[in-house]
Write a protein that holds these residues in place. Structure first.
Motif, short mmCIF file in Angstrom:
data_model
loop_
_atom_site.label_atom_id
_atom_site.label_comp_id
_atom_site.label_asym_id
_atom_site.label_seq_id
_atom_site.Cartn_x
_atom_site.Cartn_y
_atom_site.Cartn_z
N VAL A 1 0.85 -1.20 0.00
CA VAL A 1 0.00 0.00 0.00
C VAL A 1 0.89 1.25 0.00
N MET A 2 1.92 1.19 0.84
CA MET A 2 2.86 2.31 0.97
C MET A 2 3.52 2.61 -0.38
N GLU A 3 3.95 1.58 -1.07
CA GLU A 3 4.64 1.78 -2.35
C GLU A 3 3.72 2.43 -3.38
N GLN A 4 2.46 1.99 -3.38
CA GLN A 4 1.48 2.60 -4.29
C GLN A 4 1.29 4.08 -3.94
N MET A 5 1.18 4.36 -2.66
CA MET A 5 0.96 5.75 -2.22
C MET A 5 2.12 6.64 -2.63
N ILE A 6 3.34 6.15 -2.41
CA ILE A 6 4.53 6.95 -2.74
C ILE A 6 4.60 7.19 -4.26
N ALA A 7 4.22 6.16 -5.03
CA ALA A 7 4.32 6.28 -6.50
C ALA A 7 3.42 7.38 -7.05
N VAL A 8 2.27 7.62 -6.41
CA VAL A 8 1.33 8.60 -6.98
C VAL A 8 1.16 9.86 -6.12
N ALA A 9 1.90 9.97 -5.03
CA ALA A 9 1.75 11.15 -4.17
C ALA A 9 2.07 12.42 -4.95
N ASN A 10 1.30 13.46 -4.70
CA ASN A 10 1.48 14.73 -5.39
C ASN A 10 2.34 15.65 -4.52
N PRO A 11 3.56 16.00 -4.99
CA PRO A 11 4.45 16.82 -4.15
C PRO A 11 3.94 18.25 -3.94
N ILE A 12 3.11 18.75 -4.86
CA ILE A 12 2.60 20.12 -4.72
C ILE A 12 1.63 20.22 -3.54
N THR A 13 0.79 19.19 -3.39
CA THR A 13 -0.21 19.21 -2.31
C THR A 13 0.19 18.30 -1.14
N ALA A 14 1.28 17.57 -1.31
CA ALA A 14 1.73 16.59 -0.30
C ALA A 14 0.61 15.62 0.07
N SER A 15 -0.12 15.16 -0.96
CA SER A 15 -1.30 14.31 -0.74
C SER A 15 -1.25 13.07 -1.61
N ILE A 16 -2.00 12.08 -1.20
CA ILE A 16 -2.29 10.97 -2.11
C ILE A 16 -3.72 11.17 -2.64
N PRO A 17 -4.06 10.56 -3.78
CA PRO A 17 -5.45 10.65 -4.24
C PRO A 17 -6.38 9.94 -3.26
N SER A 18 -7.59 10.45 -3.10
CA SER A 18 -8.55 9.85 -2.17
C SER A 18 -8.84 8.40 -2.51
N SER A 19 -8.71 8.06 -3.80
CA SER A 19 -9.01 6.69 -4.22
C SER A 19 -8.05 5.67 -3.61
N LEU A 20 -6.92 6.15 -3.11
CA LEU A 20 -5.95 5.21 -2.52
C LEU A 20 -6.10 5.06 -1.01
N LEU A 21 -7.03 5.76 -0.40
CA LEU A 21 -7.22 5.61 1.05
C LEU A 21 -7.57 4.15 1.34
N PRO A 22 -6.86 3.50 2.25
CA PRO A 22 -7.07 2.07 2.45
C PRO A 22 -8.32 1.76 3.27
N HIS A 23 -9.04 0.73 2.83
CA HIS A 23 -10.27 0.33 3.51
C HIS A 23 -10.25 -1.15 3.84
N CYS A 24 -10.98 -1.50 4.89
CA CYS A 24 -11.06 -2.88 5.36
C CYS A 24 -11.82 -3.74 4.34
N SER A 25 -11.21 -4.85 3.95
CA SER A 25 -11.86 -5.72 2.96
C SER A 25 -13.02 -6.48 3.59
N ASN A 26 -13.10 -6.42 4.90
CA ASN A 26 -14.13 -7.15 5.62
C ASN A 26 -15.40 -6.30 5.80
N CYS A 27 -15.23 -5.07 6.31
CA CYS A 27 -16.40 -4.25 6.62
C CYS A 27 -16.42 -2.90 5.89
N GLY A 28 -15.34 -2.57 5.21
CA GLY A 28 -15.33 -1.33 4.44
C GLY A 28 -14.89 -0.09 5.20
#
Ligand SMILES: [Zn+2]
Length: 288
Positions: free
Chosen positions: A153-180
């Motif tokens: 998860v970390m590697e994905q986040m680092i690959a797409v992090a935006n240096p201008i906003t110091a953010s990751i896209p909201s679509s990458l926020l991790p969620h529980c596969s069990n309950c969401g």
């Protein structure tokens, strides 16, 4: 100083049990510091421009979006947990405990989340990481005891992090596969905490049967209720115990507070070694 280290070496030789409490000062002495302001400015210019000056300073920071928090944590954990190799000072400590003092029972409690003990080959059952570590994610809803490895998860986040906003896209926020529900890093109140705490307390109970040598290494006041204060209490309550506090004083720092002083009621069973943990551990290796 040498006299105090010699006393510690002799006490370790005499003891039946050795209890080690390790804080950030041990990893700092080993070369992994959270207080490096130059590194911080280079690696986190967005936050440096907004008045933050070290990774240490970020631990208490809350004024960010969840996307910024994950972007920062992904990079911080990548540095601390994955880019930093197993550090030789921990190997030296392991040599002392596993090769020089083979007839002792030892136990480690640490606030460090950098996995340096286990990465250096200390048996996991002898290391109580009471804050957990940086390896896993768990469900914020506590729907399951399951944990998930953070690294992919970390590697994905680092690959797409935006240096201008110091953010990751909201679509990458991790969620529980069990309950969401959102996932969080599995430190502080992680799923196996209670079981590990019970094992630690059982070891403490067992150590009442012999002489106990307590070594507190690089422990400040970030969470004194877990190592510092309980170690003082154990020293006060037991008769067959010697307590050593190894820490450097930071008289000029408002952030790093690590008084090497020993409270008066336990002074006769205690010794303060106001020195860098690296120096003390290397001297011990020579004496044991
Ligand atoms: Zn869940």
């Amino acid at each position: 100083m040498q006299e105090q280290i010699a006393l510690l070496a002799n006490t370790m030789k005499q003891a039946d049990y050795i209890l080690i409490g390790a804080g950030a000062g041990l990893s700092a002495a080993a070369g992994l510091s959270f207080a490096d302001e130059k590194l911080f400015r280079k690696r986190y210019p967005y936050w440096a421009e907004r008045g933050r000056h070290s990774e240490y300073h970020m631990f208490s920071f809350r004024d960010w979006t969840i996307e910024q928090q994950w972007a920062y944590m992904a990079d911080h954990i990548s540095r601390v947990r994955f880019e930093t190799p197993p550090l030789p000072l921990y190997q030296t400590l392991k040599t002392i405990l596993e090769e020089k003092l083979t007839d002792k029972e030892y136990m480690i409690i640490t606030s460090n989340v950098d996995c340096q003990f286990t990465r250096n080959g200390f048996p996991p059952q002898k290391v109580f990481e009471y804050q957990g570590n940086y390896d896993n994610l768990c469900c914020t809803n506590q729907c399951t005891q399951e944990i998930w490895p953070f690294q992919p998860v970390m590697e994905q986040m680092i690959a797409v992090a935006n240096p201008i906003t110091a953010s990751i896209p909201s679509s990458l926020l991790p969620h529980c596969s069990n309950c969401g529900a959102p996932l969080r890093l599995a430190f502080r109140d992680y799923p196996s905490y209670n079981a590990e705490k019970i094992a630690y307390q059982q070891w403490l109970k067992q150590s009442e049967q012999g002489m106990l040598c307590i070594m507190e290494i690089g422990v400040g006041f970030n969470s004194p209720g877990v190592i510092r204060v309980p170690f003082e209490r154990i020293t006060q309550e037991r008769s067959n115990v010697k307590f050593f506090r190894i820490t450097v004083d930071y008289p000029d720092s408002e952030e790093e507070i690590a008084y090497p002083e020993i409270p008066k009621p336990i002074a006769d069973k205690s010794c303060s070694i106001n020195a860098d943990a690296g120096f003390v551990i290397h001297e011990l290796l020579k004496l044991l």
